[in-house]
Design a protein around this motif. Structure first.
Motif, PDB file in Angstrom:
ATOM      1  N   LYS A  29       0.822  -1.211   0.000  1.00 19.67           N
ATOM      2  CA  LYS A  29       0.000   0.000   0.000  1.00 19.67           C
ATOM      3  C   LYS A  29       0.858   1.265   0.000  1.00 19.67           C
ATOM      4  O   LYS A  29       0.676   2.140  -0.866  1.00 19.67           O
ATOM      5  CB  LYS A  29      -0.963  -0.031   1.186  1.00 19.67           C
ATOM      6  CG  LYS A  29      -1.871   1.175   1.306  1.00 19.67           C
ATOM      7  CD  LYS A  29      -2.872   0.938   2.436  1.00 19.67           C
ATOM      8  CE  LYS A  29      -3.645   2.202   2.775  1.00 19.67           C
ATOM      9  NZ  LYS A  29      -2.792   3.225   3.410  1.00 19.67           N
ATOM     10  N   SER A  41      -7.220   3.860   0.589  1.00 18.53           N
ATOM     11  CA  SER A  41      -7.836   3.458   1.855  1.00 18.53           C
ATOM     12  C   SER A  41      -7.508   2.006   2.193  1.00 18.53           C
ATOM     13  O   SER A  41      -7.154   1.673   3.327  1.00 18.53           O
ATOM     14  CB  SER A  41      -9.360   3.633   1.778  1.00 18.53           C
ATOM     15  OG  SER A  41      -9.692   4.979   1.592  1.00 18.53           O
ATOM     16  N   ARG A  42      -7.630   1.147   1.198  1.00 18.09           N
ATOM     17  CA  ARG A  42      -7.445  -0.285   1.459  1.00 18.09           C
ATOM     18  C   ARG A  42      -7.119  -0.995   0.141  1.00 18.09           C
ATOM     19  O   ARG A  42      -7.609  -0.631  -0.916  1.00 18.09           O
ATOM     20  CB  ARG A  42      -8.738  -0.865   2.058  1.00 18.09           C
ATOM     21  CG  ARG A  42      -8.730  -2.362   2.298  1.00 18.09           C
ATOM     22  CD  ARG A  42     -10.054  -2.783   2.968  1.00 18.09           C
ATOM     23  NE  ARG A  42     -11.204  -2.339   2.210  1.00 18.09           N
ATOM     24  CZ  ARG A  42     -11.712  -2.993   1.169  1.00 18.09           C
ATOM     25  NH1 ARG A  42     -11.157  -4.121   0.752  1.00 18.09           N
ATOM     26  NH2 ARG A  42     -12.771  -2.529   0.531  1.00 18.09           N
ATOM     27  N   GLU A  44      -6.645  -5.068  -1.603  1.00 18.73           N
ATOM     28  CA  GLU A  44      -6.904  -6.481  -1.372  1.00 18.73           C
ATOM     29  C   GLU A  44      -6.317  -7.285  -2.518  1.00 18.73           C
ATOM     30  O   GLU A  44      -6.127  -6.774  -3.627  1.00 18.73           O
ATOM     31  CB  GLU A  44      -8.406  -6.748  -1.242  1.00 18.73           C
ATOM     32  CG  GLU A  44      -9.215  -6.338  -2.459  1.00 18.73           C
ATOM     33  CD  GLU A  44     -10.710  -6.525  -2.231  1.00 18.73           C
ATOM     34  OE1 GLU A  44     -11.385  -6.934  -3.183  1.00 18.73           O
ATOM     35  OE2 GLU A  44     -11.188  -6.268  -1.101  1.00 18.73           O
ATOM     36  N   ASP A  69      -7.987  -1.925  -5.152  1.00 17.40           N
ATOM     37  CA  ASP A  69      -8.325  -1.095  -4.000  1.00 17.40           C
ATOM     38  C   ASP A  69      -9.842  -0.965  -3.889  1.00 17.40           C
ATOM     39  O   ASP A  69     -10.590  -1.594  -4.645  1.00 17.40           O
ATOM     40  CB  ASP A  69      -7.640   0.284  -4.084  1.00 17.40           C
ATOM     41  CG  ASP A  69      -8.182   1.151  -5.215  1.00 17.40           C
ATOM     42  OD1 ASP A  69      -9.210   0.795  -5.818  1.00 17.40           O
ATOM     43  OD2 ASP A  69      -7.571   2.203  -5.480  1.00 17.40           O
TER      44      ASP A  69
END
Length: 266
Positions: A29, A41-42, A44, A69
């Motif tokens: 990230k 934000s995130r 995966e 993301d």
């Protein structure tokens, strides 16, 4: 024989080690954020990307890092050490395979996600000196008109000489290029590499991969030797000056193999 580094000598610039470290979002990230100068934000990892694909099929695609993301964007990051003359077409191939992968999951082309194909090169593929080269599709007649297909290809060069990137990205590229860590993030990456070197599972996977490469190399050499012998035999047959037995003695091919070559001409 295919020659490779010892596992304990791998650095972040080796694609195998890079793939291991980037499996952890706490490294991947901020890596992406540093390159793109954005906040994510995130992220995966798709289900089929949980482990590094050890496929050796030249027609398949082995992604070093492929993540998504929460903003409907996919990122593919590849470490490039060799001076590939076909680097532009490699980016095109990776982009195409990513899109096909998304469509294979039942997605309509209108739902294709925004995507970034990022190549981190330990050489300057364009010999200009920039640290970063960003490409997107624009109109040739009017460069102000963007195609807006939501694809970007970014090629990073650790050997850049211009003052053309932010300090944090420059420190990251310096670290990949083999220099000592200069900030907390590159220190974290250095520790991650050291930790991976002590992981026996990754060591075993790496050794398995190298043995597979060696086997492919031997198979390729054997195939090449046979093809060279057959090519010599064809030339001798076409000259009409040699008996089959003489061709067999000179090339090392069996009489049956020579007859098979002759049958191909009938």
């Amino acid at each position: 024989m295919y020659r490779s580094k010892k596992f304990e000598d791998l650095t972040i610039s080796d694609d195998f080690m890079f793939g291991i470290v980037m499996r952890d979002p706490k490294y991947c990230k901020p890596f992406l954020e540093t390159i793109l100068n954005i906040k994510i934000s995130r992220i995966e990892y798709p289900e089929d990307q949980k482990t590094i694909n050890l496929s050796l099929d030249a027609k398949s695609i082995r992604l070093d890092v492929y993540v998504e993301d929460d903003s409907n964007t996919v990122y593919n990051i590849e470490m490039q050490n060799g001076h590939h003359e076909n680097l532009p077409k490699r980016t095109r191939y990776y982009q195409g395979m990513i899109d096909l992968n998304l469509l294979d999951k039942g997605m309509d082309y209108t739902q294709l996600k925004q995507s970034f194909v990022i190549f981190v090169c330990t050489f300057d593929p364009f010999h200009i000196g920039r640290h970063v080269y960003t490409f997107e599709n624009r109109c040739v007649e009017d460069p102000n008109i963007q195609l807006n297909d939501e694809t970007q290809k970014i090629i990073l060069n650790t050997k850049g000489i211009f003052d053309d990137v932010r300090p944090e990205l420059k420190r990251l590229l310096n670290f990949i290029d083999g220099r000592q860590p200069e900030d907390s993030f590159t220190q974290d990456l250095s520790k991650a590499v050291e930790s991976a070197r002590r992981n026996e599972k990754w060591r075993h996977d790496y050794m398995t991969l190298q043995m597979a490469y060696n086997e492919k190399y031997r198979e390729g050499r054997a195939t090449g030797i046979v093809e060279e012998k057959e090519d010599t035999a064809r030339r001798m047959l076409s000259s009409g000056k040699y008996l089959d037995s003489e061709i067999s003695e000179i090339t090392g091919l069996s009489m049956e193999q020579i007859q098979a070559l002759k049958n191909c001409w009938i």
